[in-house]
Design a protein around this motif. Structure first.
Motif, PDB file in Angstrom:
ATOM      1  N   PRO A 139      19.568  15.984  78.959  1.00 26.51           N
ATOM      2  CA  PRO A 139      18.728  17.070  79.473  1.00 26.51           C
ATOM      3  C   PRO A 139      18.535  16.962  80.981  1.00 26.51           C
ATOM      4  O   PRO A 139      18.476  15.853  81.535  1.00 26.51           O
ATOM      5  CB  PRO A 139      17.403  16.876  78.736  1.00 26.51           C
ATOM      6  N   ASP A 184       2.689  24.498  74.672  1.00 24.48           N
ATOM      7  CA  ASP A 184       3.717  24.731  73.658  1.00 24.48           C
ATOM      8  C   ASP A 184       3.181  24.311  72.301  1.00 24.48           C
ATOM      9  O   ASP A 184       1.985  24.027  72.146  1.00 24.48           O
ATOM     10  CB  ASP A 184       5.011  23.995  74.015  1.00 24.48           C
ATOM     11  N   TYR A 212       4.031  21.638  70.637  1.00 26.45           N
ATOM     12  CA  TYR A 212       4.072  20.199  70.423  1.00 26.45           C
ATOM     13  C   TYR A 212       2.682  19.573  70.391  1.00 26.45           C
ATOM     14  O   TYR A 212       2.498  18.490  69.844  1.00 26.45           O
ATOM     15  CB  TYR A 212       4.894  19.511  71.518  1.00 26.45           C
ATOM     16  N   SER A 253       6.536  22.740  83.983  1.00 27.98           N
ATOM     17  CA  SER A 253       7.293  22.946  82.753  1.00 27.98           C
ATOM     18  C   SER A 253       7.234  21.645  81.967  1.00 27.98           C
ATOM     19  O   SER A 253       6.631  20.662  82.410  1.00 27.98           O
ATOM     20  CB  SER A 253       8.745  23.340  83.065  1.00 27.98           C
ATOM     21  N   ASN A 258       8.774  19.280  78.120  1.00 24.62           N
ATOM     22  CA  ASN A 258       9.378  19.184  76.795  1.00 24.62           C
ATOM     23  C   ASN A 258       8.469  18.303  75.941  1.00 24.62           C
ATOM     24  O   ASN A 258       7.312  18.048  76.310  1.00 24.62           O
ATOM     25  CB  ASN A 258      10.811  18.650  76.869  1.00 24.62           C
ATOM     26  N   GLU A 259       8.974  17.824  74.810  1.00 23.90           N
ATOM     27  CA  GLU A 259       8.130  17.081  73.887  1.00 23.90           C
ATOM     28  C   GLU A 259       7.615  15.779  74.484  1.00 23.90           C
ATOM     29  O   GLU A 259       6.514  15.327  74.152  1.00 23.90           O
ATOM     30  CB  GLU A 259       8.903  16.790  72.599  1.00 23.90           C
ATOM     31  N   GLU A 260       8.394  15.171  75.371  1.00 27.22           N
ATOM     32  CA  GLU A 260       8.015  13.869  75.923  1.00 27.22           C
ATOM     33  C   GLU A 260       7.265  13.955  77.244  1.00 27.22           C
ATOM     34  O   GLU A 260       6.405  13.120  77.527  1.00 27.22           O
ATOM     35  CB  GLU A 260       9.255  12.998  76.123  1.00 27.22           C
ATOM     36  N   LEU A 311      14.450  24.248  82.350  1.00 27.66           N
ATOM     37  CA  LEU A 311      14.800  23.058  81.595  1.00 27.66           C
ATOM     38  C   LEU A 311      16.054  23.330  80.771  1.00 27.66           C
ATOM     39  O   LEU A 311      16.109  24.284  79.995  1.00 27.66           O
ATOM     40  CB  LEU A 311      13.632  22.673  80.678  1.00 27.66           C
ATOM     41  N   GLU A 312      17.081  22.488  80.943  1.00 28.61           N
ATOM     42  CA  GLU A 312      18.316  22.590  80.151  1.00 28.61           C
ATOM     43  C   GLU A 312      18.416  21.353  79.265  1.00 28.61           C
ATOM     44  O   GLU A 312      18.554  20.241  79.750  1.00 28.61           O
ATOM     45  CB  GLU A 312      19.543  22.678  81.078  1.00 28.61           C
ATOM     46  N   GLU A 313      18.306  21.544  77.945  1.00 26.05           N
ATOM     47  CA  GLU A 313      18.377  20.409  77.019  1.00 26.05           C
ATOM     48  C   GLU A 313      19.578  20.605  76.097  1.00 26.05           C
ATOM     49  O   GLU A 313      19.663  21.560  75.387  1.00 26.05           O
ATOM     50  CB  GLU A 313      17.089  20.298  76.218  1.00 26.05           C
TER      51      GLU A 313
END
Length: 321
Positions: free
Chosen positions: A32, A238, A240, A278, A280-282, A319-321
């Motif tokens: 990512p 989000d 999460y 921005s 993600n989950e972490e 974000l690119e995962e």
């Protein structure tokens, strides 16, 4: 602060050598990564999330106001110094003008289920509704003065207007303005959660704002005021976690707020003049306009784990995962 960012962008108008397709580099990785635009120079920076390192930077034609991922490795961006939307194809490694509109394009929002793109236009005080597949404008609608933030919920588009200090409510199916309601002076930042619309901003020049204001999505009526840091201007949330993360660029911090109880759980200091967030989950990722850094925050511990130096004026994040 967003208004001053926009003024900087307009002052950085750049002439293109041509509006044809151009090639650019993208990271050769399955890990990512972040794509970060810059408002003080015409640059895209690619950052490895796991290693927390800059992979490289690439020319972006002009300073970019906002970016959105539309899937398939494609990113659409706005620039106030150009009169068109720009498409960046990460797989084909090309960029090209997508659709000509006019200068002064700011916020951008994509609804994947509808294949619709919504673009804020501060020069004409309009919202442009765009069919992404056909690459054409479906409708342009007049809103309040200086539209800078967009959110969609339940078939409704909410437009935050920075100079008229109000929210325009648009029924997407009818493509019709159905309501408007006033908010604080110099608003900035908006988030939709369940039945509520969260709004931040700068407040008046003589009385800078330190609160987030919560409104009913259905009625537009004020529900609650939550005290946070100085000048909350950006939000991230989000599925999460039950928390909303609020960027306060006046005191260079991010606040962790429980979405149900509306209580402040914690805060963490980041770089100078943060404006965009921005995650993600972490982790959470915050761009700091004046310290030229990206802050990495661990979501579990809510601690700053890295302050990464990047080119001048980092702003929007994809974000690119």
């Amino acid at each position: 602060m967003k208004r001053s960012i926009f003024i900087v962008l307009i002052g950085l108008i750049m002439s293109l050598s041509g509006c044809d397709e151009q090639h650019f580099n993208t990271p050769k990785t399955d890990d990512p990564f972040l794509i970060i635009s810059h408002v003080k120079e015409s640059t895209l920076t690619f950052v490895d999330i796991n290693k927390k390192k800059v992979i490289f930077s690439e020319e972006s034609r002009s300073p970019l106001s906002d970016m959105v991922n539309i899937g398939g490795g494609k990113v659409i961006a706005t620039s106030q110094s150009e009169d068109f939307l720009m498409l960046f194809d990460m797989n084909e490694r090309i960029s090209r003008p997508l659709l000509k509109l006019n200068q002064g394009l700011t916020a951008i929002h994509y609804e994947p289920t509808l294949h619709l793109l919504f673009v804020a236009d501060i020069m004409k005080d309009k919202i442009h509704i765009i069919d992404v597949d056909k690459e054409e404008v479906i409708k342009s609608m007049k809103v309040g003065s200086f539209p800078t933030d967009l959110q969609v919920a339940n078939g409704t588009l909410f437009v935050l207007n920075g100079d008229s200090n109000d929210v325009t409510v648009i029924d997407i199916k009818q493509q019709k303005v159905v309501a408007a309601f006033p908010v604080l002076e110099r608003p900035a930042g908006m988030y939709v959660d369940g039945d509520y619309l969260w709004i931040g901003g700068h407040g008046s020049f003589g009385n800078l704002n330190k609160s987030v204001f919560v409104y009913s999505l259905k009625t537009g009526k004020f529900v609650e005021e939550i005290d946070v840091g100085l000048m909350p201007v950006a939000f991230f949330g989000d599925d999460y976690s039950p928390f909303l993360y609020v960027v306060c660029h006046g005191d260079h911090a991010v606040y962790k707020v429980h979405k149900e109880t509306k209580e402040i759980i914690d805060s963490v200091e980041v770089g100078q003049n943060p404006n965009y967030i921005s995650g993600n989950e972490e982790g959470l990722f915050v761009t700091n306009l004046d310290s030229d850094t990206v802050s990495f925050i661990d979501r579990d511990s809510f601690e700053l784990v890295e302050e990464l130096r990047v080119p001048a004026g980092p702003y929007a994040i994809v974000l690119e995962e």
